[in-house]
Write a protein that holds these residues in place. Structure first.
Motif, PDB file in Angstrom:
ATOM      1  N   LEU A  97      42.935  -6.021   9.910  1.00 29.65           N
ATOM      2  CA  LEU A  97      44.297  -6.462  10.193  1.00 29.65           C
ATOM      3  C   LEU A  97      44.305  -7.950  10.523  1.00 29.65           C
ATOM      4  O   LEU A  97      43.415  -8.453  11.218  1.00 29.65           O
ATOM      5  CB  LEU A  97      44.886  -5.693  11.379  1.00 29.65           C
ATOM      6  CG  LEU A  97      45.302  -4.236  11.149  1.00 29.65           C
ATOM      7  CD1 LEU A  97      45.703  -3.605  12.474  1.00 29.65           C
ATOM      8  CD2 LEU A  97      46.452  -4.153  10.155  1.00 29.65           C
ATOM      9  N   ASN A  98      45.309  -8.622  10.026  1.00 32.59           N
ATOM     10  CA  ASN A  98      45.506 -10.022  10.363  1.00 32.59           C
ATOM     11  C   ASN A  98      46.458 -10.096  11.550  1.00 32.59           C
ATOM     12  O   ASN A  98      47.618  -9.677  11.454  1.00 32.59           O
ATOM     13  CB  ASN A  98      46.085 -10.791   9.170  1.00 32.59           C
ATOM     14  CG  ASN A  98      46.262 -12.268   9.470  1.00 32.59           C
ATOM     15  OD1 ASN A  98      47.284 -12.680   9.987  1.00 32.59           O
ATOM     16  ND2 ASN A  98      45.260 -13.065   9.148  1.00 32.59           N
ATOM     17  N   LEU A  99      45.963 -10.606  12.671  1.00 28.95           N
ATOM     18  CA  LEU A  99      46.750 -10.664  13.897  1.00 28.95           C
ATOM     19  C   LEU A  99      46.997 -12.108  14.301  1.00 28.95           C
ATOM     20  O   LEU A  99      46.084 -12.936  14.261  1.00 28.95           O
ATOM     21  CB  LEU A  99      46.029  -9.928  15.038  1.00 28.95           C
ATOM     22  CG  LEU A  99      45.618  -8.475  14.786  1.00 28.95           C
ATOM     23  CD1 LEU A  99      44.917  -7.906  16.005  1.00 28.95           C
ATOM     24  CD2 LEU A  99      46.822  -7.623  14.409  1.00 28.95           C
ATOM     25  N   LYS A 100      48.231 -12.375  14.696  1.00 23.87           N
ATOM     26  CA  LYS A 100      48.584 -13.707  15.183  1.00 23.87           C
ATOM     27  C   LYS A 100      48.926 -13.629  16.663  1.00 23.87           C
ATOM     28  O   LYS A 100      49.792 -12.865  17.075  1.00 23.87           O
ATOM     29  CB  LYS A 100      49.775 -14.289  14.426  1.00 23.87           C
ATOM     30  CG  LYS A 100      50.191 -15.689  14.935  1.00 23.87           C
ATOM     31  CD  LYS A 100      51.499 -16.154  14.348  1.00 23.87           C
ATOM     32  CE  LYS A 100      51.342 -16.546  12.900  1.00 23.87           C
ATOM     33  NZ  LYS A 100      52.604 -17.165  12.375  1.00 23.87           N
ATOM     34  N   PHE A 101      48.188 -14.406  17.454  1.00 27.81           N
ATOM     35  CA  PHE A 101      48.431 -14.490  18.888  1.00 27.81           C
ATOM     36  C   PHE A 101      48.962 -15.879  19.228  1.00 27.81           C
ATOM     37  O   PHE A 101      48.678 -16.858  18.543  1.00 27.81           O
ATOM     38  CB  PHE A 101      47.136 -14.244  19.679  1.00 27.81           C
ATOM     39  CG  PHE A 101      46.596 -12.847  19.562  1.00 27.81           C
ATOM     40  CD1 PHE A 101      46.992 -11.854  20.442  1.00 27.81           C
ATOM     41  CD2 PHE A 101      45.676 -12.521  18.568  1.00 27.81           C
ATOM     42  CE1 PHE A 101      46.490 -10.563  20.337  1.00 27.81           C
ATOM     43  CE2 PHE A 101      45.174 -11.242  18.448  1.00 27.81           C
ATOM     44  CZ  PHE A 101      45.578 -10.257  19.330  1.00 27.81           C
ATOM     45  N   GLY A 102      49.734 -15.957  20.287  1.00 23.99           N
ATOM     46  CA  GLY A 102      50.261 -17.250  20.698  1.00 23.99           C
ATOM     47  C   GLY A 102      50.679 -17.249  22.150  1.00 23.99           C
ATOM     48  O   GLY A 102      50.828 -16.193  22.780  1.00 23.99           O
ATOM     49  N   ARG A 103      50.885 -18.436  22.655  1.00 27.83           N
ATOM     50  CA  ARG A 103      51.353 -18.577  24.028  1.00 27.83           C
ATOM     51  C   ARG A 103      52.832 -18.200  24.084  1.00 27.83           C
ATOM     52  O   ARG A 103      53.652 -18.769  23.363  1.00 27.83           O
ATOM     53  CB  ARG A 103      51.156 -20.019  24.489  1.00 27.83           C
ATOM     54  CG  ARG A 103      51.316 -20.234  25.977  1.00 27.83           C
ATOM     55  CD  ARG A 103      50.987 -21.673  26.325  1.00 27.83           C
ATOM     56  NE  ARG A 103      49.628 -21.999  25.948  1.00 27.83           N
ATOM     57  CZ  ARG A 103      48.553 -21.754  26.697  1.00 27.83           C
ATOM     58  NH1 ARG A 103      48.707 -21.181  27.868  1.00 27.83           N
ATOM     59  NH2 ARG A 103      47.350 -22.075  26.294  1.00 27.83           N
ATOM     60  N   PRO A 104      53.210 -17.224  24.892  1.00 31.05           N
ATOM     61  CA  PRO A 104      54.607 -16.774  24.912  1.00 31.05           C
ATOM     62  C   PRO A 104      55.523 -17.824  25.509  1.00 31.05           C
ATOM     63  O   PRO A 104      55.122 -18.610  26.372  1.00 31.05           O
ATOM     64  CB  PRO A 104      54.560 -15.521  25.798  1.00 31.05           C
ATOM     65  CG  PRO A 104      53.391 -15.757  26.699  1.00 31.05           C
ATOM     66  CD  PRO A 104      52.382 -16.503  25.885  1.00 31.05           C
ATOM     67  N   LYS A 105      56.761 -17.829  25.062  1.00 33.61           N
ATOM     68  CA  LYS A 105      57.758 -18.726  25.619  1.00 33.61           C
ATOM     69  C   LYS A 105      58.286 -18.134  26.914  1.00 33.61           C
ATOM     70  O   LYS A 105      58.623 -16.959  26.979  1.00 33.61           O
ATOM     71  CB  LYS A 105      58.908 -18.932  24.626  1.00 33.61           C
ATOM     72  CG  LYS A 105      59.952 -19.927  25.111  1.00 33.61           C
ATOM     73  CD  LYS A 105      61.031 -20.135  24.064  1.00 33.61           C
ATOM     74  CE  LYS A 105      62.078 -21.144  24.558  1.00 33.61           C
ATOM     75  NZ  LYS A 105      63.149 -21.370  23.558  1.00 33.61           N
ATOM     76  N   ILE A 106      58.335 -18.949  27.930  1.00 26.38           N
ATOM     77  CA  ILE A 106      58.789 -18.471  29.229  1.00 26.38           C
ATOM     78  C   ILE A 106      60.274 -18.125  29.159  1.00 26.38           C
ATOM     79  O   ILE A 106      61.079 -18.868  28.603  1.00 26.38           O
ATOM     80  CB  ILE A 106      58.515 -19.540  30.306  1.00 26.38           C
ATOM     81  CG1 ILE A 106      58.829 -18.998  31.696  1.00 26.38           C
ATOM     82  CG2 ILE A 106      59.272 -20.817  30.040  1.00 26.38           C
ATOM     83  CD1 ILE A 106      58.368 -19.921  32.811  1.00 26.38           C
ATOM     84  N   THR A 107      60.627 -16.979  29.697  1.00 25.21           N
ATOM     85  CA  THR A 107      62.016 -16.517  29.650  1.00 25.21           C
ATOM     86  C   THR A 107      62.776 -16.980  30.898  1.00 25.21           C
ATOM     87  O   THR A 107      62.178 -17.407  31.891  1.00 25.21           O
ATOM     88  CB  THR A 107      62.076 -14.990  29.573  1.00 25.21           C
ATOM     89  OG1 THR A 107      61.561 -14.433  30.805  1.00 25.21           O
ATOM     90  CG2 THR A 107      61.246 -14.468  28.402  1.00 25.21           C
ATOM     91  N   THR A 108      64.091 -16.873  30.834  1.00 26.44           N
ATOM     92  CA  THR A 108      64.916 -17.264  31.974  1.00 26.44           C
ATOM     93  C   THR A 108      64.601 -16.418  33.197  1.00 26.44           C
ATOM     94  O   THR A 108      64.519 -16.937  34.320  1.00 26.44           O
ATOM     95  CB  THR A 108      66.411 -17.121  31.620  1.00 26.44           C
ATOM     96  OG1 THR A 108      66.711 -17.966  30.503  1.00 26.44           O
ATOM     97  CG2 THR A 108      67.288 -17.519  32.796  1.00 26.44           C
ATOM     98  N   ASN A 109      64.402 -15.117  32.991  1.00 27.54           N
ATOM     99  CA  ASN A 109      64.066 -14.248  34.122  1.00 27.54           C
ATOM    100  C   ASN A 109      62.741 -14.647  34.764  1.00 27.54           C
ATOM    101  O   ASN A 109      62.597 -14.600  35.995  1.00 27.54           O
ATOM    102  CB  ASN A 109      64.006 -12.789  33.671  1.00 27.54           C
ATOM    103  CG  ASN A 109      65.376 -12.200  33.419  1.00 27.54           C
ATOM    104  OD1 ASN A 109      66.374 -12.691  33.943  1.00 27.54           O
ATOM    105  ND2 ASN A 109      65.437 -11.142  32.624  1.00 27.54           N
ATOM    106  N   GLU A 110      61.767 -15.050  33.937  1.00 28.07           N
ATOM    107  CA  GLU A 110      60.470 -15.457  34.482  1.00 28.07           C
ATOM    108  C   GLU A 110      60.592 -16.775  35.243  1.00 28.07           C
ATOM    109  O   GLU A 110      59.909 -16.983  36.251  1.00 28.07           O
ATOM    110  CB  GLU A 110      59.457 -15.583  33.347  1.00 28.07           C
ATOM    111  CG  GLU A 110      59.014 -14.236  32.810  1.00 28.07           C
ATOM    112  CD  GLU A 110      58.228 -14.336  31.514  1.00 28.07           C
ATOM    113  OE1 GLU A 110      57.421 -13.431  31.249  1.00 28.07           O
ATOM    114  OE2 GLU A 110      58.425 -15.314  30.760  1.00 28.07           O
TER     115      GLU A 110
END
Length: 232
Positions: free
Chosen positions: A111-124
């Motif tokens: 499987l080809n998997l793409k990981f990344g740094r998540p964008k911070i949400t308003t709730n966070e």
């Protein structure tokens, strides 16, 4: 423990890159009344993986994130963004399959998997503000000197948190690269803009979120100048 949690929370969203990342304004009661995302760097890693997957994943805060097994530039806290080029919506693929079921089936690999740094949400961001507020108060109480100004700066290996509290208890926070120059001047400028475009606005109420286009426009100009020259 709260301090370590706060620092880990920020590091999930920030990688090593010169510049100003975030600006927060926290009210005297600890509520987030303004946040600004600037040059937050994006980090993505895409690779073909074989079975069994050596990275342990978990579903948290509506994301599939890495819980264990840092490798190939993928770090704990990074989110799974896509499988074989198909983007994830929470933990489901476009065809409705649960991504954990897909990863558990050996016949689906490689499987080809793409990981990344998540964008911070308003709730966070709201959570971060509420976590910093008691830490700041605790620092004031623990100081051996009376009249301590509290937390002015927290430095990690990837960023520095700068804080300036006004006499009225409002906190101005700048998250920037640890080598970024002129952040103290930027904090003063943010305070000046806050006074000009929020406090002097007859329609603005204290403790309420700041929504002013001119405030953001002048803030953007100040940040750009600091990043280019190191001073205002």
């Amino acid at each position: 423990q709260a301090y370590n949690c706060l620092i880990h929370f920020y590091k999930r969203f920030i990688s090593k890159s010169m510049g100003v990342f975030y600006i927060f304004i926290v009210s005297k009661s600890g509520g987030l009344i303004f946040n600004y995302d600037h040059s937050v760097p994006t980090t993505e890693n895409e690779k073909t993986y074989s079975f069994p997957l050596e990275i342990q994943l978990k579903f948290e805060n509506k994301r599939v994130i890495v819980a264990f097994g840092e490798r190939d530039g993928v770090c704990i806290g990074h989110a799974l963004l896509a499988v074989n080029g198909q983007p994830l919506t929470y933990k489901e693929l476009p065809d409705g399959r649960d991504v954990f079921d897909v990863l558990a089936d050996k016949s689906n690999f490689p499987l080809n998997l793409k990981f990344g740094r998540p964008k911070i949400t308003t709730n966070e961001k709201i959570v971060l503000a509420s976590m910093f507020y008691p830490l700041y108060a605790l620092a004031v109480q623990l100081s051996p000197d009376q009249g301590s100004s509290g937390i002015n700066e927290l430095e990690t290996d990837t960023f520095t948190l700068h804080c300036n509290q006004t006499l009225t208890g409002v906190k101005f926070i700048v998250i920037a690269d640890k080598n970024q120059q002129g952040v103290d001047q930027l904090l003063d400028k943010v305070y000046e803009l806050y006074a000009d475009y929020a406090l002097k606005n007859p329609f603005y109420s204290l403790e309420m979120p700041i929504r002013a286009d001119l405030f953001e426009e002048h803030l953007q100009v100040a940040i750009d100048q600091i990043e280019k020259t190191g001073f205002i």
